[in-house]
Write an enzyme that holds these catalytic residues in place. Sequence first.
Site, PDB file in Angstrom:
ATOM      1  N   HIS A  47      -3.314  32.706   5.738  1.00 55.16           N
ATOM      2  CA  HIS A  47      -2.656  31.893   6.271  1.00 55.16           C
ATOM      3  C   HIS A  47      -3.767  30.062   6.126  1.00 55.16           C
ATOM      4  O   HIS A  47      -4.040  30.793   7.432  1.00 55.16           O
ATOM      5  CB  HIS A  47      -2.229  31.621   6.718  1.00 55.16           C
ATOM      6  N   ASP A  64       3.406  27.615   4.060  1.00 54.39           N
ATOM      7  CA  ASP A  64       2.361  27.462   2.779  1.00 54.39           C
ATOM      8  C   ASP A  64       3.102  27.115   1.604  1.00 54.39           C
ATOM      9  O   ASP A  64       3.454  26.549   0.263  1.00 54.39           O
ATOM     10  CB  ASP A  64       1.388  27.928   2.568  1.00 54.39           C
TER      11      ASP A  64
HETATM   12  P1  NAX Z   1      -1.129  23.271  20.260  1.00 60.09           P
HETATM   13  O1  NAX Z   1      -2.937  23.513  21.534  1.00 60.09           O
HETATM   14  O2  NAX Z   1       0.231  22.195  20.520  1.00 60.09           O
HETATM   15  O3  NAX Z   1      -0.213  24.478  21.746  1.00 60.09           O
HETATM   16  C1  NAX Z   1      -0.299  25.440  21.833  1.00 60.09           C
HETATM   17  C2  NAX Z   1      -0.120  26.239  22.932  1.00 60.09           C
HETATM   18  O4  NAX Z   1      -0.229  27.748  23.721  1.00 60.09           O
HETATM   19  C3  NAX Z   1      -0.994  25.053  24.847  1.00 60.09           C
HETATM   20  O5  NAX Z   1      -0.328  24.910  25.536  1.00 60.09           O
HETATM   21  C4  NAX Z   1      -1.486  26.520  25.399  1.00 60.09           C
HETATM   22  O6  NAX Z   1      -1.937  26.219  26.810  1.00 60.09           O
HETATM   23  C5  NAX Z   1      -0.624  27.565  24.337  1.00 60.09           C
HETATM   24  N1  NAX Z   1      -1.037  28.909  25.195  1.00 60.09           N
HETATM   25  C6  NAX Z   1      -2.781  29.103  24.451  1.00 60.09           C
HETATM   26  N2  NAX Z   1      -3.155  30.652  24.943  1.00 60.09           N
HETATM   27  C7  NAX Z   1      -2.107  31.038  25.312  1.00 60.09           C
HETATM   28  C8  NAX Z   1      -1.799  32.581  25.275  1.00 60.09           C
HETATM   29  N3  NAX Z   1      -2.562  33.455  25.636  1.00 60.09           N
HETATM   30  N4  NAX Z   1      -0.197  32.724  25.616  1.00 60.09           N
HETATM   31  C9  NAX Z   1       0.775  31.958  25.633  1.00 60.09           C
HETATM   32  N5  NAX Z   1       0.230  30.179  25.675  1.00 60.09           N
HETATM   33  C10 NAX Z   1      -0.889  30.007  25.264  1.00 60.09           C
HETATM   34  O7  NAX Z   1      -0.876  23.900  19.213  1.00 60.09           O
HETATM   35  P2  NAX Z   1      -0.054  23.993  18.282  1.00 60.09           P
HETATM   36  O8  NAX Z   1       0.279  22.732  17.773  1.00 60.09           O
HETATM   37  O9  NAX Z   1       1.439  24.029  18.575  1.00 60.09           O
HETATM   38  O10 NAX Z   1       0.015  24.997  17.395  1.00 60.09           O
HETATM   39  C11 NAX Z   1      -0.171  26.642  17.476  1.00 60.09           C
HETATM   40  C12 NAX Z   1      -0.508  27.378  16.637  1.00 60.09           C
HETATM   41  O11 NAX Z   1      -0.356  27.598  15.641  1.00 60.09           O
HETATM   42  C13 NAX Z   1      -1.929  27.445  16.638  1.00 60.09           C
HETATM   43  O12 NAX Z   1      -3.325  28.357  15.889  1.00 60.09           O
HETATM   44  C14 NAX Z   1      -2.321  26.632  15.116  1.00 60.09           C
HETATM   45  O13 NAX Z   1      -4.096  26.484  14.626  1.00 60.09           O
HETATM   46  C15 NAX Z   1      -1.272  27.313  14.620  1.00 60.09           C
HETATM   47  N6  NAX Z   1      -0.719  27.019  13.749  1.00 60.09           N
HETATM   48  C16 NAX Z   1      -0.347  27.979  12.638  1.00 60.09           C
HETATM   49  C17 NAX Z   1       0.505  27.356  11.276  1.00 60.09           C
HETATM   50  C18 NAX Z   1       0.429  28.174   9.989  1.00 60.09           C
HETATM   51  O14 NAX Z   1       1.750  27.672   9.147  1.00 60.09           O
HETATM   52  N7  NAX Z   1       0.594  30.121  10.370  1.00 60.09           N
HETATM   53  C19 NAX Z   1       0.189  26.037  10.472  1.00 60.09           C
HETATM   54  C20 NAX Z   1       0.527  24.927  11.998  1.00 60.09           C
HETATM   55  C21 NAX Z   1      -0.618  25.668  12.954  1.00 60.09           C
HETATM   56  O15 NAX Z   1      -1.756  24.769  12.818  1.00 60.09           O
END
Ligand code: NAX
Length: 328
Positions: free
Chosen positions: A189, A161
């Site tokens: 966030h 952000d």
């Molecule tokens: P993806 O869905 O592409 O990847 C997430 C991965 O995490 C998947 O491979 C899933 O199997 C794995 N996973 C789920 N639960 C797990 C656990 N308990 N232990 C280990 N692995 C686990 O998501 P992606 O685009 O990579 O985003 C990841 C996270 O970042 C999401 O929650 C998203 O909302 C968040 N974001 C946060 C941002 C920020 O500024 N703080 C911005 C970008 C993003 O939106």
Amino acid sequence: MNKPARVAVTGAAGQISYSLLFRIASGQLLGKDQPVILSLLEVNVEAALRALDGVVMELADCAFPLLVGVEKHTDAQACFDAVDYAFLVGARPRKAGMERKDLLEANAQIFSVQGKALDAAASRSVKVVVVGNPANTNCMIAQRNAPSLAPECFSAMTRLDHNRAAAQLAARAGAEVKDIANIIIWGNHSSTQFPDLAHATVSGRPALDLIDSDWYEVEMIPAVQQRGAAIISARGSSSAASAASAAIDHMHDWIFGTAADRYVSMAVVSQGEYEIEKGLVYSYPCTCQDGKYQVVERLKTSDFARTKMKETEDELKQERDGVASLLP
Ligand code: NAX
């Protein structure tokens, strides 16, 4: 050569990690003299583990000289064994029909397990950044479940952000991003975050002298708050490379320090600064030195700013109340 640093990344087969891992392994986080071991965590689901195998094959194919080990885990405690840095990226995404409360609870469970695992296994000076949403509350849960680690080991990411706001201000002021300083993201966030330009400068001049207040209040604040949704609508999936880049910026500045008189935005455990409730994970202006962050205190805040800071604090309190039963 230094002793290898152990870096944990959760959600290692996801889209953010697909950018993040390669940047860490190439030396963009810890520098060109620091070997790294990546300790990767994924859920124990066949599709995720197959995807993780593919990522590990690609890491090998890059032949990164600094990457001296890659571990794959499905158990959090094994993944966090002696780690120096932890990027908690994996989280439960919102599915159709899922209420916000269900999402909060599903993630609270994940992050309480991961907090306990960090507590048991990580280096005592581990630096943790939570990226997975809802990032602030997930971070609070992990931190509360890690009583033997200092609260200062934990942070959540609002750097994306912050970077978005810097890019928008630079474009509006006809400046370069490197000329922008002291933007602040306050709070959560989420769409209640408050991107604050009151202390920002462009080449040392107050930003608010260079741009009109209408653009700032009516266009820029909502544009930063809604930027994630705009990316999804344009790209068909959520921010990934920019999120990974912000995660590197966040951790890099925490480890190596911020430039003199420059703030970065980091969501950290509130000690009551700016009358925000103690214990919430709230994004503040911070400076970093010698591997420690410090909240920048006693900045003047207008009535407008205080209203916005309170609004985003209220949302964090609601999120906390929604997972109260899972907090130790
Ligand atoms: P993806 O869905 O592409 O990847 C997430 C991965 O995490 C998947 O491979 C899933 O199997 C794995 N996973 C789920 N639960 C797990 C656990 N308990 N232990 C280990 N692995 C686990 O998501 P992606 O685009 O990579 O985003 C990841 C996270 O970042 C999401 O929650 C998203 O909302 C968040 N974001 C946060 C941002 C920020 O500024 N703080 C911005 C970008 C993003 O939106």
